[in-house]
Design a protein around this motif. Structure first.
Motif, PDB file in Angstrom:
ATOM      1  N   GLN A 286       2.244  10.187  40.561  1.00  9.71           N
ATOM      2  CA  GLN A 286       2.754  10.242  39.187  1.00  9.71           C
ATOM      3  C   GLN A 286       1.834  11.166  38.387  1.00  9.71           C
ATOM      4  OE1 GLN A 286       3.816   6.431  37.504  1.00  9.71           O
ATOM      5  NE2 GLN A 286       3.479   7.145  35.396  1.00  9.71           N
ATOM      6  N   ASP A 287       2.391  12.168  37.705  1.00 11.18           N
ATOM      7  CA  ASP A 287       1.541  13.184  37.082  1.00 11.18           C
ATOM      8  C   ASP A 287       1.256  12.930  35.609  1.00 11.18           C
ATOM      9  OD1 ASP A 287       4.049  13.676  36.143  1.00 11.18           O
ATOM     10  OD2 ASP A 287       4.139  15.779  36.754  1.00 11.18           O
ATOM     11  N   ARG A 288       2.005  12.050  34.945  1.00  7.74           N
ATOM     12  CA  ARG A 288       1.752  11.705  33.541  1.00  7.74           C
ATOM     13  C   ARG A 288       1.707  10.184  33.443  1.00  7.74           C
ATOM     14  NH1 ARG A 288       0.930  16.181  34.102  1.00  7.74           N
ATOM     15  NH2 ARG A 288       1.741  18.020  33.018  1.00  7.74           N
ATOM     16  N   ILE A 289       0.589   9.673  32.935  1.00  6.80           N
ATOM     17  CA  ILE A 289       0.363   8.226  32.924  1.00  6.80           C
ATOM     18  C   ILE A 289      -0.150   7.828  31.550  1.00  6.80           C
ATOM     19  CG2 ILE A 289      -0.886   6.300  34.015  1.00  6.80           C
ATOM     20  CD1 ILE A 289      -1.307   8.250  36.444  1.00  6.80           C
ATOM     21  N   LEU A 290       0.324   6.694  31.046  1.00  7.49           N
ATOM     22  CA  LEU A 290      -0.075   6.223  29.714  1.00  7.49           C
ATOM     23  C   LEU A 290      -0.608   4.804  29.801  1.00  7.49           C
ATOM     24  CD1 LEU A 290      -0.139   6.676  26.619  1.00  7.49           C
ATOM     25  CD2 LEU A 290       2.193   5.760  26.543  1.00  7.49           C
ATOM     26  N   LEU A 291      -1.806   4.585  29.198  1.00  2.00           N
ATOM     27  CA  LEU A 291      -2.383   3.251  29.055  1.00  2.00           C
ATOM     28  C   LEU A 291      -2.484   2.934  27.568  1.00  2.00           C
ATOM     29  CD1 LEU A 291      -5.428   2.867  31.515  1.00  2.00           C
ATOM     30  CD2 LEU A 291      -3.283   1.604  31.534  1.00  2.00           C
ATOM     31  N   VAL A 292      -1.931   1.802  27.164  1.00  2.00           N
ATOM     32  CA  VAL A 292      -1.999   1.375  25.761  1.00  2.00           C
ATOM     33  C   VAL A 292      -2.863   0.118  25.695  1.00  2.00           C
ATOM     34  CG1 VAL A 292      -0.689   0.598  23.748  1.00  2.00           C
ATOM     35  CG2 VAL A 292       0.269   2.340  25.269  1.00  2.00           C
ATOM     36  N   MET A 293      -4.027   0.240  25.075  1.00  2.00           N
ATOM     37  CA  MET A 293      -4.957  -0.882  24.965  1.00  2.00           C
ATOM     38  C   MET A 293      -5.525  -0.916  23.549  1.00  2.00           C
ATOM     39  SD  MET A 293      -6.914  -0.414  28.635  1.00  2.00           S
ATOM     40  CE  MET A 293      -8.051  -1.773  28.369  1.00  2.00           C
TER      41      MET A 293
ATOM     42  N   ASP B  54      -8.329  18.367  38.549  1.00  4.26           N
ATOM     43  CA  ASP B  54      -7.377  17.496  39.247  1.00  4.26           C
ATOM     44  C   ASP B  54      -6.865  16.376  38.337  1.00  4.26           C
ATOM     45  OD1 ASP B  54      -7.906  18.791  41.789  1.00  4.26           O
ATOM     46  OD2 ASP B  54      -9.831  17.748  41.741  1.00  4.26           O
ATOM     47  N   LEU B  55      -7.716  15.999  37.345  1.00  2.00           N
ATOM     48  CA  LEU B  55      -7.385  14.877  36.472  1.00  2.00           C
ATOM     49  C   LEU B  55      -7.891  15.183  35.067  1.00  2.00           C
ATOM     50  CD1 LEU B  55      -6.484  11.872  35.961  1.00  2.00           C
ATOM     51  CD2 LEU B  55      -8.822  11.207  36.595  1.00  2.00           C
ATOM     52  N   ILE B  56      -7.037  14.962  34.076  1.00  2.00           N
ATOM     53  CA  ILE B  56      -7.440  15.077  32.676  1.00  2.00           C
ATOM     54  C   ILE B  56      -7.161  13.750  31.997  1.00  2.00           C
ATOM     55  CG2 ILE B  56      -7.037  16.222  30.468  1.00  2.00           C
ATOM     56  CD1 ILE B  56      -6.266  18.717  31.974  1.00  2.00           C
ATOM     57  N   VAL B  57      -8.192  13.192  31.366  1.00  2.00           N
ATOM     58  CA  VAL B  57      -8.052  11.939  30.617  1.00  2.00           C
ATOM     59  C   VAL B  57      -8.079  12.285  29.135  1.00  2.00           C
ATOM     60  CG1 VAL B  57      -9.034   9.675  30.148  1.00  2.00           C
ATOM     61  CG2 VAL B  57      -9.163  10.636  32.456  1.00  2.00           C
TER      62      VAL B  57
ATOM     63  N   GLN C  59      -2.451  13.782  34.328  1.00  2.00           N
ATOM     64  CA  GLN C  59      -2.914  13.593  32.959  1.00  2.00           C
ATOM     65  C   GLN C  59      -2.716  12.137  32.546  1.00  2.00           C
ATOM     66  OE1 GLN C  59      -1.105  16.607  30.457  1.00  2.00           O
ATOM     67  NE2 GLN C  59      -1.849  18.276  31.763  1.00  2.00           N
ATOM     68  N   LEU C  60      -3.838  11.513  32.170  1.00  2.00           N
ATOM     69  CA  LEU C  60      -3.842  10.108  31.773  1.00  2.00           C
ATOM     70  C   LEU C  60      -4.100  10.013  30.276  1.00  2.00           C
ATOM     71  CD1 LEU C  60      -4.055   7.005  32.202  1.00  2.00           C
ATOM     72  CD2 LEU C  60      -6.456   7.369  32.850  1.00  2.00           C
ATOM     73  N   GLY C  61      -3.170   9.446  29.533  1.00  2.00           N
ATOM     74  CA  GLY C  61      -3.318   9.271  28.100  1.00  2.00           C
ATOM     75  C   GLY C  61      -3.806   7.873  27.764  1.00  2.00           C
TER      76      GLY C  61
ATOM     77  N   HIS D  83       7.374  10.465  25.154  1.00  2.00           N
ATOM     78  CA  HIS D  83       8.156  11.580  25.689  1.00  2.00           C
ATOM     79  C   HIS D  83       7.300  12.431  26.610  1.00  2.00           C
ATOM     80  CE1 HIS D  83      10.970  14.875  26.015  1.00  2.00           C
ATOM     81  NE2 HIS D  83      10.051  15.718  25.565  1.00  2.00           N
ATOM     82  N   TYR D  84       6.024  12.579  26.272  1.00  2.00           N
ATOM     83  CA  TYR D  84       5.145  13.393  27.105  1.00  2.00           C
ATOM     84  C   TYR D  84       4.546  12.590  28.255  1.00  2.00           C
ATOM     85  CZ  TYR D  84       1.530  16.664  28.548  1.00  2.00           C
ATOM     86  OH  TYR D  84       0.749  17.510  29.288  1.00  2.00           O
ATOM     87  N   PHE D  85       3.980  11.421  27.960  1.00  2.00           N
ATOM     88  CA  PHE D  85       3.255  10.675  28.989  1.00  2.00           C
ATOM     89  C   PHE D  85       4.128   9.659  29.727  1.00  2.00           C
ATOM     90  CE2 PHE D  85      -0.265  12.055  26.273  1.00  2.00           C
ATOM     91  CZ  PHE D  85      -1.167  12.496  27.219  1.00  2.00           C
ATOM     92  N   GLY D  86       5.285   9.339  29.196  1.00  2.00           N
ATOM     93  CA  GLY D  86       6.124   8.315  29.809  1.00  2.00           C
ATOM     94  C   GLY D  86       5.797   6.937  29.263  1.00  2.00           C
TER      95      GLY D  86
END
Length: 792
Positions: free
Chosen positions: A185-192, A284-287, A314-316, A331-334
Motif C-alpha cells: 500500500q503506497d499511501r497510508i494514514l494514521l489518525v491519533m 523508500d518511505l516518507i513520513v 507515504q505515511l501521513g 483523498h490523498y492518503f486514503g
C-alpha cells in the motif's frame, strides 16, 4: 483439592498457567500476566481529581513480543467456564487480536474471531490448549499474510532495555501500518489524538521497516523547526549515526534517516528546491507529520515534495484530518488504517480531560452600538452599527473588555495556582500584545519578581519565540502565562499546560481540535491530570459538533478538468504558504496585519461586565455536563445500586464494608472529597445513603451514642468489652471506618491494651473476634433495622 475454595489467582497458578505451558508456549517470551491496558479515566468534579478503574488482561499471549495473538481471562471456580468471555472479547478488540479464552480452572471456552472457525466458540479441556504455531497459522489467514510478508511483519520493536513498550493502541497502529506496507500500500494514514504518541509510534514503524530492510532510506517531514528538533533528540535518538537533519543548501546523501522542514527543502522558485538534489526514487518511505496541513492541498507547494517522491511509500500522521470542499486528507492518503480519538484517550486515562469555565461578557452577548458620530481614541469615526462578539478585538477594541478578561484569568489562577502554565489565544498579534499588557498589570507583583511571568509569543517577536522552549519545559518556571494568536495552536508539546484561555473566534474544527490538544497531555509527576478551558468566545460550543471526535466525511470531489484550487485567502491555519529557509514560520504562524487590511476601532470608555459564568465538566460519554460533585456521585452510585434496598442488602451482606467503598472508587465514586463538601462527620454509609438516596444522615458520634444507649456491650465480658468500646471510640473520634481491618489493633489506644494476637485471643480466636466486630458494625449502621425513609 476443592477448587471452589480457591481464589482467582490460585486458579491461574494451579490450572491455567500449567495448561498454557502444556500447549508449548514459551512462558518467558510469549506469555505476559496481569497486562495493564489502560490507566483509568481521570475524573474531575469540583475538588475531586482521581482515577477510575484500570483495565488489565489476566494473560496476553504473543507470537513475538510485537505480535499479540490471544487474551485469556480467568475467574474463580464458583463461576462458569465462560464467565470471563465477554471481558476477554472486549480486550481482544482493544488489542486487535482474533482469539479469546475464558477459564475457571475446569477447562477453557475458546472464541475464534477470524470468521473461519466452526463453531466460533467451543470448550477445550485443560490438556487441549492450542499451540503458538496453531494460533499463528490462523492469525496469518485472518490477516491474509503470505509467507513472503512474514519477515517484515515479525520484525521486532526497538528496545533500550528499560522495559518501555508501546501502549495497546500504539501496538495496533504500528502493526496495521506494517501490514499495509507489507501489502505494498503506497499511501497510508494514521489518525491519533494529540498527546497519544504519534512520533513514538512513527519511530517504531520506521525502526521495524528499516531493520527488516524493506525501507532503507526514510524522510520525516514536519512544518515546525521545534517538531523536527524534538523528534531528532527524543524519539528518533536511536537512529543516531544513520540520521541527519537537512539544514544546508547542499545535502549529504550518505545518511539513511533524514529529517526536514517542508520550508527548508522547498524554495519559492521552481527548479531551486533543495529536495530536487535527491533523485525521485531516493527515498523508500516518507513520513508526513501533521499531514492535514499543506500536504492535503493539491496545489500546495508542500505537495510538490510528495509528488516528486511519488514512488516512495507515504505515511501521513495527524490528529485532525481535514475534509473541506477544497482540501482533503483522505483523498490523498486514503481512509485511516487506524484511529485513536481524544475521547478514547481520555476514557483510557492516557489523555487529560478538561473542565470548561464559560464566561459571557455583556457587550459580547448584547452587542454594542456607538453614539452617532462617536470617534475612537485615534479620532476615527466609528461605523454606525451593532458590534457583536465576533467583532471584538477584530474590528473593534473595547479596552475595558481586555482588562476584564485579564482580571478573570488572574482571578481563576489565584483560586488554583498562580504558577499553572497558561496559554491565552487571541485574535491577532495586536490583541496578544494588549492582553499581555493587561495581564502584566493584573499580576504586577509576580512580574516584578520575574519579568517573564507574562510574555507574548508570536511569530513577529524574536524575544518571545526564544522563550518557547522554556514555556514548554516542565522544569522551567517561567514564562507562566503566554499570549499568542496562532504560533502555539499546533505541534507545540506543552506537557504541563493546565489552562487554555480562548478569547479568539474559532470556526475551523481543525484549528479548534489543535488548540484543545495543547492541554491534553498528562504529567502526573508535575501534578497535571486535567486542564481547564476558560472560554470567552463560545468556542467550546464546537464540542457538541459530531465532527469533534469523529473522522470527517470527505466532501471534496475532484474532476479531471477542475483540479482542486486553494481557497481564496486560504483556509484557517493554511492561509499563508511559507517557503525558503528553515526558520521561516509555518503556514499558521502569527504574521503582522497588513496596514489597512482591516479597520479596527479603539474605544476606552465603554464599561464591560461579566454577564454569566458556567462551569462544565467532561462527562463519561464525552459530552460536557454541568453538574456538582454531589450530582455526579448520586448518578454514579445509582448506576451501581438501583435502589436504597439494593444498597442496604449489599452492605449488610458484605463481610468487609471497605470492599464496597473500593468497588465504588473503581466506578469513579470517591467519598473523601464528597465528605469535604457534605460533612466530614459522616461515615461512608451515611454519605452514600444521604447523597444517593436522600436519607437523613447521622454523624459518627450519633451512631456511636445509639450503640451505647442500646447497651449492646452487656453481653460481652470485660476483656472483650474493653476492645469493642475502644473500636467504637476510634470510629467516633477519629473517623476510622474500617474497624473490621485487624490492623486497627496495632494503633493507639488499642495497642496499649495488648498485641493484636492477645486482643483477638480474648474472643477465643480470629473467627469469634471477626463475628463480634461484624455485629458491632451492624449495630452501628442500622441497629438491626434499615434507616427510616423520607416521605416520598
Amino acid at each position: 483439592m476443592n477448587k471452589r475454595g480457591l481464589s482467582e489467582r490460585d486458579i491461574c497458578t494451579k490450572y491455567i498457567m500449567p495448561a498454557i505451558e502444556r500447549g508449548r508456549w514459551d512462558v518467558q517470551l510469549q506469555v505476559r500476566e496481569q497486562v495493564h491496558l489502560t490507566r483509568g479515566r481521570v475524573i474531575v468534579r469540583g475538588k475531586l481529581v482521581a482515577r477510575g478503574e484500570q483495565k488489565f488482561a489476566d494473560y496476553v499471549l504473543y507470537w513475538k513480543p510485537n505480535l499479540p495473538l490471544a487474551i485469556v481471562e480467568a475467574k474463580d471456580n464458583t463461576q462458569s467456564i465462560g464467565a470471563g468471555m465477554q471481558q476477554a472479547l472486549n480486550y481482544a478488540e482493544m488489542l486487535d487480536v482474533p482469539f479469546a479464552f475464558s477459564s475457571n480452572g475446569d477447562g477453557f471456552l475458546f472464541h475464534d474471531r477470524t470468521g473461519y472457525a466452526n463453531p466460533v466458540e467451543q470448550e477445550l479441556g485443560l490438556n487441549e490448549f492450542p499451540s503458538p504455531a496453531d494460533l499463528w497459522a490462523r492469525y496469518c489467514r485472518w490477516k491474509n499474510i503470505d509467507p513472503g510478508e512474514q519477515p517484515v511483519v515479525q520484525q521486532d520493536y526497538y528496545s533500550d532495555g528499560s522495559g518501555k513498550s508501546p501502549r495497546y493502541y500504539q501496538v495496533t497502529a504500528i502493526n496495521r501500518t506494517i501490514d499495509a506496507v507489507a501489502k505494498k500500500q503506497d499511501r497510508i494514514l494514521l489518525v491519533m489524538a494529540t498527546g497519544t504518541g504519534k512520533t513514538f509510534t512513527a519511530f517504531q514503524i520506521i525502526w521495524r521497516l528499516w531493520k527488516a530492510g524493506v525501507k532503507k532510506r526514510i524522510l520525516f517531514l514536519a512544518d515546525r523547526n521545534i517538531l523536527v528538533d524534538q523528534t531528532k533528540t527524543n524519539d528518533f535518538k536511536p537512529f543516531a549515526g544513520a540520521m541527519t537533519k537537512i539544514t544546508n543548501r547542499k545535502v549529504d546523501q550518505s545518511y539513511e534517516i533524514y529529517l526536514a522542514l517542508y520550508q527548508a527543502i522547498s524554495g519559492a522558485e521552481p527548479g531551486k528546491d533543495i529536495f530536487r538534489q535527491f533523485s525521485p526514487g531516493f527515498f523508500d518511505l516518507i513520513v508526513v507529520d501533521e499531514c492535514h496541513r499543506g500536504s492535503a492541498s493539491e496545489n500546495s507547494a508542500w505537495r510538490g515534495v510528495l509528488d516528486y517522491f511519488s514512488s516512495a511509500t507515504q505515511l501521513g500522521l495527524t490528529a485532525t484530518p481535514k475534509e473541506t470542499a477544497d482540501v482533503s486528507t483522505s483523498h490523498y492518503f486514503g481512509e485511516p488504517v487506524f484511529t485513536y480519538s481524544l475521547k478514547q484517550g481520555i476514557e483510557d486515562g492516557f489523555l487529560a480531560p478538561y473542565k470548561v469555565v464559560r464566561i459571557d461578557l455583556d457587550k459580547d452577548v448584547l452587542g454594542w452600538r456607538p453614539r452617532r458620530g462617536q470617534r475612537d481614541r485615534h479620532g476615527e469615526e466609528i461605523e454606525d452599527r451593532i458590534f457583536n462578539q465576533r467583532d471584538m478585538d477584530r474590528n473593534i477594541v473595547l479596552e475595558q473588555r481586555t482588562r476584564v478578561v485579564a482580571y478573570k484569568v488572574t482571578e481563576f489562577l489565584n483560586s488554583t495556582s498562580r504558577y499553572d502554565k497558561t496559554i491565552v489565544f487571541c485574535e491577532d498579534i495586536d490583541h496578544a500584545e494588549r492582553m499581555r499588557q493587561a495581564l502584566v498589570n493584573e499580576n504586577a507583583d509576580l512580574c516584578a519578581e520575574n519579568r517573564k511571568y507574562v510574555m507574548r509569543i508570536t511569530g513577529d517577536n524574536p524575544e518571545g519565540k526564544a522563550e518557547l522552549d522554556n514555556f514548554i519545559s516542565p522544569e522551567e518556571r517561567y514564562p507562566v502565562i503566554v499570549t499568542t494568536s496562532k504560533l502555539l495552536s499546533t505541534g507545540v508539546d506543552a506537557r504541563t499546560c493546565k489552562v487554555i484561555v480562548l478569547d479568539q473566534s474559532i470556526k475551523s474544527m481543525t484549528e479548534f481540535k489543535q488548540i484543545i490538544g495543547r492541554g491534553t497531555r498528562i504529567e502526573e509527576d508535575y501534578g497535571k491530570l486535567f486542564f481547564t478551558i476558560i472560554d470567552f468566545k463560545k468556542a467550546t460550543e464546537l464540542f457538541a459538533d459530531p465532527e469533534f471526535d469523529g473522522f470527517p466525511e470527505q466532501v471534496y470531489q475532484p474532476t479531471p478538468d477542475d483540479p482542486m484550487d486553494p481557497p481564496p485567502g486560504g483556509d484557517d491555519e493554511e492561509s499563508e504558504e511559507s517557503s525558503g529557509g528553515e526558520d521561516d514560520g509555518p503556514p499558521d504562524t502569527d504574521e503582522p496585519e497588513e496596514e489597512g487590511a482591516r479597520r479596527k476601532y479603539y474605544v476606552a470608555d465603554v464599561p464591560v461586565e461579566v454577564m454569566a459564568t458556567r462551569v462544565q465538566y467532561y462527562g463519561k460519554d464525552g459530552q460536557l455536563v454541568t453538574e456538582s460533585l454531589r450530582d455526579y456521585t448520586r448518578k454514579a452510585i445509582r448506576e451501581k445500586y438501583a435502589s436504597l434496598d439494593s444498597f442496604l442488602r449489599t452492605w449488610s451482606k458484605a463481610d468487609q464494608k471497605r470492599v464496597i467503598v473500593e468497588e465504588l472508587e473503581r466506578a469513579g465514586v470517591f467519598l473523601e472529597p464528597l465528605a469535604e463538601e457534605v460533612g466530614k462527620d459522616f461515615s461512608p454509609f451515611d454519605l452514600i445513603c444521604h447523597v444517593a438516596f436522600d436519607q437523613p444522615p447521622l454523624s459518627r458520634k450519633d451512631r456511636a451514642s445509639n450503640v451505647r444507649k442500646r447497651n449492646y456491650f452487656a453481653k460481652f465480658g470485660e476483656p472483650c468489652r474493653t476492645v469493642l468500646e475502644a473500636l467504637l471510640d476510634k470510629f467516633q473520634d477519629e473517623g476510622v471506618d474500617d474497624i473490621e481491618d485487624i490492623n486497627v489493633l496495632k494503633v493507639q489506644p488499642l495497642a496499649q491494651l495488648g498485641t493484636p494476637v492477645e486482643l483477638v485471643g480474648r474472643f477465643g480466636g480470629k473467627a469469634p473476634y471477626k463475628k463480634a466486630v461484624q455485629e458491632l458494625e451492624s449495630e452501628l449502621y442500622n441497629g438491626g433495622d434499615p434507616p427510616k425513609r423520607n416521605p416520598g
